[in-house]
Structure formats: structure tokens, C-alpha cells
Design an enzyme around this catalytic site. Structure first.
Site, mmCIF file in Angstrom:
data_model
loop_
_atom_site.group_PDB
_atom_site.id
_atom_site.type_symbol
_atom_site.label_atom_id
_atom_site.label_comp_id
_atom_site.label_asym_id
_atom_site.label_seq_id
_atom_site.Cartn_x
_atom_site.Cartn_y
_atom_site.Cartn_z
ATOM 1 N N HIS A 1 0.547 -1.170 0.162
ATOM 2 C CA HIS A 1 0.018 -0.241 -0.230
ATOM 3 C C HIS A 1 0.552 1.106 -0.001
ATOM 4 O O HIS A 1 1.685 0.943 0.400
ATOM 5 C CB HIS A 1 -0.803 -0.342 1.694
ATOM 6 C CG HIS A 1 -1.845 0.527 1.218
ATOM 7 N ND1 HIS A 1 -1.335 1.785 1.728
ATOM 8 C CD2 HIS A 1 -3.233 0.900 1.231
ATOM 9 C CE1 HIS A 1 -3.091 2.893 1.284
ATOM 10 N NE2 HIS A 1 -3.667 2.529 1.731
ATOM 11 N N ASP B 1 3.250 -4.355 8.361
ATOM 12 C CA ASP B 1 1.717 -4.037 8.084
ATOM 13 C C ASP B 1 0.576 -4.595 7.978
ATOM 14 O O ASP B 1 0.461 -5.533 7.326
ATOM 15 C CB ASP B 1 1.354 -2.663 6.163
ATOM 16 C CG ASP B 1 0.562 -2.904 6.438
ATOM 17 O OD1 ASP B 1 -0.230 -2.382 7.139
ATOM 18 O OD2 ASP B 1 0.171 -2.004 5.093
ATOM 19 N N GLN C 1 -4.261 -5.003 7.052
ATOM 20 C CA GLN C 1 -5.614 -6.319 6.168
ATOM 21 C C GLN C 1 -5.829 -8.075 7.057
ATOM 22 O O GLN C 1 -6.219 -8.441 6.308
ATOM 23 C CB GLN C 1 -5.569 -6.111 4.638
ATOM 24 C CG GLN C 1 -5.281 -4.920 3.611
ATOM 25 C CD GLN C 1 -6.650 -4.928 3.826
ATOM 26 O OE1 GLN C 1 -7.661 -5.491 4.506
ATOM 27 N NE2 GLN C 1 -7.184 -3.486 3.392
ATOM 28 N N LYS D 1 -10.084 -1.192 10.905
ATOM 29 C CA LYS D 1 -10.625 -2.555 9.337
ATOM 30 C C LYS D 1 -10.434 -3.805 10.398
ATOM 31 O O LYS D 1 -10.392 -4.536 10.527
ATOM 32 C CB LYS D 1 -9.135 -2.756 9.235
ATOM 33 C CG LYS D 1 -9.436 -1.648 7.902
ATOM 34 C CD LYS D 1 -7.843 -1.243 6.458
ATOM 35 C CE LYS D 1 -7.146 -0.712 6.497
ATOM 36 N NZ LYS D 1 -8.185 0.028 5.061
ATOM 37 N N CYS E 1 -4.515 2.760 -3.790
ATOM 38 C CA CYS E 1 -4.007 2.617 -3.050
ATOM 39 C C CYS E 1 -2.053 2.350 -2.718
ATOM 40 O O CYS E 1 -1.741 1.964 -3.150
ATOM 41 C CB CYS E 1 -3.799 3.414 -1.453
ATOM 42 S SG CYS E 1 -4.861 4.140 -1.421
HETATM 43 C C1 LIG Z 1 -2.112 -2.510 3.317
HETATM 44 C C2 LIG Z 1 -2.344 -1.351 4.132
HETATM 45 N N1 LIG Z 1 -1.975 -0.804 5.214
HETATM 46 C C3 LIG Z 1 -1.967 0.134 5.364
HETATM 47 C C4 LIG Z 1 -3.267 0.828 4.995
HETATM 48 C C5 LIG Z 1 -3.081 2.649 5.175
HETATM 49 O O1 LIG Z 1 -4.419 2.620 6.251
HETATM 50 P P1 LIG Z 1 -4.564 4.057 7.500
HETATM 51 O O2 LIG Z 1 -5.260 4.559 5.965
HETATM 52 O O3 LIG Z 1 -5.875 3.157 8.106
HETATM 53 O O4 LIG Z 1 -3.578 4.445 8.128
HETATM 54 C C6 LIG Z 1 -3.824 0.295 4.360
HETATM 55 C C7 LIG Z 1 -5.904 0.694 4.262
HETATM 56 O O5 LIG Z 1 -5.865 0.716 3.205
HETATM 57 C C8 LIG Z 1 -3.488 -0.453 3.767
HETATM 58 O O6 LIG Z 1 -4.832 -1.614 3.317
#
Ligand SMILES: Cc1ncc(COP(=O)(O)O)c(C=O)c1O
Lengths: 140, 406
Positions: free
Chosen positions: B123, B200, B203, B226, B364
Site C-alpha cells: 500500500h 503492515d 489487512q 479495519k 492505493c
Molecule cells: C495494507 C494496508 N496498509 C496500510 C493502510 C493504511 O491504513 P490507514 O489508512 O488506516 O492508515 C491500508 C488501508 O487501506 C492497507 O490496506
């Protein structure tokens, strides 16, 4: 003299008034999108891309006499349908007419949801960009 | 344990509504999950009864608020099996947690020529913070490639690992295509080369069992929203010796021990990294989300989601011209797909008209989209409160939309 911006808007409102469900409306919009001639490849430049759209949308404007003529294209056919309506309403009018146009037809044909900021399909950006062109041409 | 899905659905008020004249079908759970009533109640209870600033006050409300706030920290610790709750740093989200590590661990440890390994699945939140600190420090980012199925190439990963790698930052699960990465193996390999690992977990937190000690994770980041919790709260877990050796991040109240104009001494963990008044209400409400998931059992929930994934995959495969992007053998309940000759956005617009919420676009993960040569995809992502009937309606609406567009 072609018809006024207001007359074209009224025409679209009547056309869309014929449909009583959303699917018919969108089928018509899709059809408009498919019928809008593609922009020639040399006009699909970075410069002509409208920012803020999820699909790429290109808008080209040029001055013919005292009228502004728009051409546009998009990868997404519904967006292309929307922009085709905008072209029908705004193209071939003077910069001043375009700048002060109140595009009430969008709401009246039930497409105002596409104007919301959150809709990254960018109808709002398209309208803004068309008015920007008008402003730029009138300043020249 | 079999789940009573109708009973579960009644816990999520948002699901019970009409959108554009049809019952809402919410298939955008990878973007954010819906909230059970207990979470919503916890939020309003806090503001209605306990609202106070925490850690400083000596009055009854401050006491109650502080206790509830710290209780969430303890619950998070248990939820991911961290050794101690002072290793749970509360942030604004996954993005906030990753930036914290980049700006503190990265600032203290990266120097010219050091390598940061990320993957082609990341992401933007797990790319851009590393680019920013890498540029500042002269470090180099290298990318672990993915194959056609969206599976990380472990052979390439092994070859990329050497003594110059300071950090491996990868997601546990890909948000765009659902791949579950073999993080246990990846962490072992990284450690064998002396590299630290940030996972990270945005998900994975809601779907997979997370044991940061068993997995030997150095840093783990996730977002409450999430995990059926509120927006605006995130977590960073870190190993104690790492967190202690890292310089503070933002300066302000809460993070200090003593301040004078000659100099300031910093508070201990976790407060060193929590400057200013935190998002008290949302942190407290996250407790209710964790309780909710624990009560139903993550494993039972995931089993239900995998059944939905299998069924949806089978149903979508019957549509001519539809191509599923991301066919890893291990996936969470996320399906990305494209349709020949149709832009994803057009499908998204029409499905919305049917009351169906999916995501379209690049999710993203522009580098991953580029890898597959696509501007974007349509993505349906399921949670345990989704049903097989919803998938049937979705597939029907999708066929109708495709017909309209072709
Ligand atoms: C794999 C992953 N990393 C990071 C993020 C970023 O999360 P946040 O926008 O809640 O900080 C997301 C959110 O879509 C994600 O799916």
C-alpha cells in the site's frame, strides 16, 4: 445562431423525463458516451487530462470565432456520457455565456450525485475545467 | 462453532438500510469495516458519561477515562500476544504507525547505502514513508517482486537479503488482491541477515491470528477501523529494545518527563511516542470491537469469510470475459477483477445503483497495478456479516451491469 444554453438544458430535461427508472437513464447515458467521437490521440495529452477523476478524462478546448468549442474523451463510458451532455450544453457558446451558465439540468435529470466531491468520476472537475477554459479565453 | 449470521447482522446497524432503493450490500470491507452497536454505544457512553482528559487529572472522570483508555491497551496486548502493554503505542492509524517507525527507527538507523526492502504488493502507506526517510538518509529501497498470481517471489527475496538490508517492511495481507504473505518464513530469513522487520497488518488484523512473539515480529502496525473499531486509531507494536532505543517522534505534552528551557527529558514507553491528548473516545471504543471479535472467535469468522470467498470466486468465474486479479493459494476474502473492454469505474457506478458497495480504482497500490498492466480493478471484499445471498445478488447485478455497458 444555435440554441441557447438554457434551451439545450430544457431539451435534455425533456429527454430524461421519458425514463422512469434509473437503468433506462443510465442506458441512455452509456449510449451517449459510446456515440461521442473519440478524441484524436494527439489531443490526449497530459495537459488535457482533468485532475480528480478516477478514470482518465481529456478535455480539449479551442476558440472558433467568438465561440469556444469543446472536445473530450474518457476511458469510462458513463463519464463519457456525462461529458457528452456538458459538451452539448456548453460547446459553441461565448466565453461569457459559459462562465455564467447555471447547469441546473444536472440536478433535474437526477445526476446531481455525480457532482458530489466524493464521486471521483469528476463531473464537478469537468464543469470547473470548462469554465476555466472560458475564463482563460476571455482574458486573451 | 457455527455462526448465526442473521443475529450477527443485527449487531451492525448500518447494514439495515436501503441504498438507491435496494437493500445495502456492503462489499468494501477492505477499505473499512462496519461497526457493531457495542462500539457505537461505547463511543456515545464515553462522551455522555466519562469524558475527561486522561493521565493528568485527579478527579473521578479523569480516573474513569484513564482506566478505560489503558484497558484498551491491555486488550490490544492480549489480542496480538505482545509481552507487555507498554509496547503498544497508540497512533492515528497504520499510516501513522509506519511513519513513526520511519521517522524514529529509520532516522536513527539508516545511513547511506543501507537497504530497505519492501514488496510490490505494498500500500502507498508502506512505500512513501520509506521513500521520504530513504531520500533524507541516502538509503536505497528495493522491491520484492510478485508473480502472475500475486504471490511474492521468495527466491528473489532471498537474493535481495544481505548485510546492507536494515529493514524489511511488508504487508501481512495485500489490500488490493488479498494475498496472505508467508511472514513467518520472511521474518526468519530477514533476522538471519540481521535485518529488522515491520509488518503492515492493516489487512490481517481482523482475519488472521496474530501472535507477535511466536512470529518474532519487530514492528507490527494496524488500524482500528479495519477491525470493526472506530476510525482515527492505530496501533504500533514494537520489540522493547527497539522502542527504547528509538528517539522520540513528535514533541509535546504527555511524552515528556520534565521540561525546562535548558532541556527536556522524555517519558517512558509507551508515552514517549504519544505526544498530546490522544483520541481518547475512539481508543476506548476499540475495546468493544476487540471484545466483539473475541466473543465470536476470529477463527470462526475467518472460516465463514473463506466460504464466501470460495463461493464468490466460483460464481464470478462463470462470467465470460471476467478476469480475477490475484489468484494466490492463500488469500483473505478479497476478490479483485477486471472485465474485458469495460472500465472498472463504470461497473462501480452501476453496482452502486443496485445498492452494492464495491471499490474501484488503484486501491492505493499503483506499483502493483502497474505490475499487472492495469489502471485499476473492481474489488469486492467480504466480512463475516456478508451472506451467500448477497453474493448471488451481486453476481446478478454485475451481469446486468456488464450487459448495459457492452
Ligand atoms: C495494507 C494496508 N496498509 C496500510 C493502510 C493504511 O491504513 P490507514 O489508512 O488506516 O492508515 C491500508 C488501508 O487501506 C492497507 O490496506
Amino acid at each position: 445562431m444555435a440554441q441557447s444554453i438554457q434551451e439545450t438544458q430544457e431539451e435534455l430535461i425533456v429527454e430524461f423525463g421519458l425514463f422512469d427508472d434509473w437503468a433506462d437513464k443510465y442506458e441512455y447515458l452509456i449510449d451517449l458516451g459510446k456515440k461521442l467521437p473519440s478524441l484524436s490521440e494527439d489531443l490526449k495529452t497530459e495537459e488535457n487530462v482533468i485532475k480528480g477523476c478516477q478514470s482518465r478524462v481529456w478535455l480539449h478546448a479551442e476558440k472558433q470565432g467568438d465561440q469556444i468549442v469543446f472536445e473530450a474523451d474518457s476511458e469510462a463510458v458513463i463519464v463519457k456520457g456525462l461529458i457528452s451532455m456538458l459538451i452539448r450544453v456548453l460547446s459553441h457558446h461565448s466565453a461569457e455565456e459559459i462562465m455564467k451558465a447555471d447547469l441546473y439540468f444536472i440536478d433535474q435529470i437526477g445526476m446531481s450525485q455525480h457532482l458530489a466531491q466524493t464521486r471521483s468520476n469528476g463531473l464537478l472537475s469537468m464543469v470547473k475545467q470548462m469554465k476555466n477554459y472560458a475564463l482563460a479565453f476571455s482574458a486573451k | 462453532m457455527t455462526l448465526d449470521i442473521q443475529k450477527i447482522r443485527a449487531d451492525f446497524p448500518v447494514l439495515d438500510q436501503q441504498v438507491n432503493g435496494s437493500p445495502l450490500i456492503y462489499f468494501d470491507n477492505a477499505a473499512t469495516t462496519q461497526k457493531p452497536k457495542s462500539v457505537i454505544d461505547a463511543l456515545s457512553h464515553y462522551y455522555a458519561s466519562d469524558n475527561a482528559n486522561i493521565h493528568r487529572g485527579i478527579h473521578a472522570l479523569a480516573e474513569r477515562a484513564t482506566t478505560a483508555f489503558e484497558l484498551t491497551r491491555t486488550k490490544i496486548k492480549e489480542f496480538i500476544n505482545a509481552p507487555s502493554s507498554d509496547q503498544i503505542i497508540l497512533t492515528a492509524g497504520t499510516t501513522g504507525s509506519i511513519n513513526l517507525v520511519a521517522q524514529t527507527f529509520g532516522r536513527a538507523n539508516f545511513s547511506t547505502g543501507d537497504k530497505i526492502l519492501i514488496s510490490n504488493l505494498e500500500h502507498h502507506s508502506n512505500i512513501v514513508p520509506w521513500q521520504m526517510i530513504a531520500e533524507e538518509k541516502g538509503a536505497i529501497i528495493e522491491v520484492i517482486p510478485v508473480d502472475e498470481r500475486g504471490v511474492l517471489d521468495l527466491e528473489a527475496y532471498r537474493n535481495l537479503l544481505d548485510a546492507s538490508v536494515k529493514l524489511v517492511a511488508v504487508n501481512h495481507v495485500s489490500n488490493a488482491i488479498g494475498t496472505i504473505n508467508p511472514i513467518a518464513e520472511m521474518i526468519q530469513l530477514a533476522h538471519a541477515h540481521g535485518a529488522k522487520v515491520l509488518i503492515d497488518g492493516a489487512q490481517s488484523i481482523a482475519h488472521l491470528d496474530i501472535d507477535v512473539q511466536a512470529l518474532d515480529i519487530d514492528f507490527f502496525a494496524f488500524s482500528a477501523h479495519k477491525l470493526f473499531g472506530p476510525t482515527g486509531v492505530g496501533v504500533l507494536y514494537g520489540k522493547r529494545e527497539l522502542l527504547e532505543s528509538m528517539p522520540p517522534y513528535q514533541g509535546g505534552g504527555e511524552m515528556i518527563k520534565e521540561v525546562s528551557f535548558e532541556g527536556t527529558t522524555y517519558n517512558e514507553l509507551p508515552y514517549k511516542f504519544e505526544a498530546g491528548t490522544p483520541n481518547i473516545a475512539d481508543v476506548i471504543a476499540l475495546s468493544a470491537a476487540i471484545d466483539y471479535v473475541n466473543a465470536l472467535s476470529k477463527e470462526a469468522l475467518f472460516t465463514q469469510e473463506l466460504a464466501l470467498l470460495a463461493y464468490a470466486t466460483e460464481q464470478l468465474s462463470t462470467i465470460p470475459g471476467l478476469r480475477i486479479i490475484g489468484t494466490a493459494p492463500d488469500k483473505i476474502a478479497v476478490i479483485s477483477f477486471v472485465m474485458d473492454g469495460i472500465h472498472p469505474q463504470d461497473l462501480g457506478v452501476l453496482l452502486d445503483k443496485f445498492g452494492i458497495a464495491i471499490r474501484t480504482g488503484h486501491h492505493c497500490v499503483q506499483p502493483l497495478m502497474k505490475r499487472f498492466g492495469l489502471p485499476g480493478t473492481c474489488r469486492a471484499s467480504f466480512a463475516f456479516y456478508n451472506t451467500f445471498e448477497e453474493i448471488d445478488l451481486f453476481v446478478k447485478a454485475l451481469r446486468r451491469s456488464i450487459n448495459m455497458l457492452q
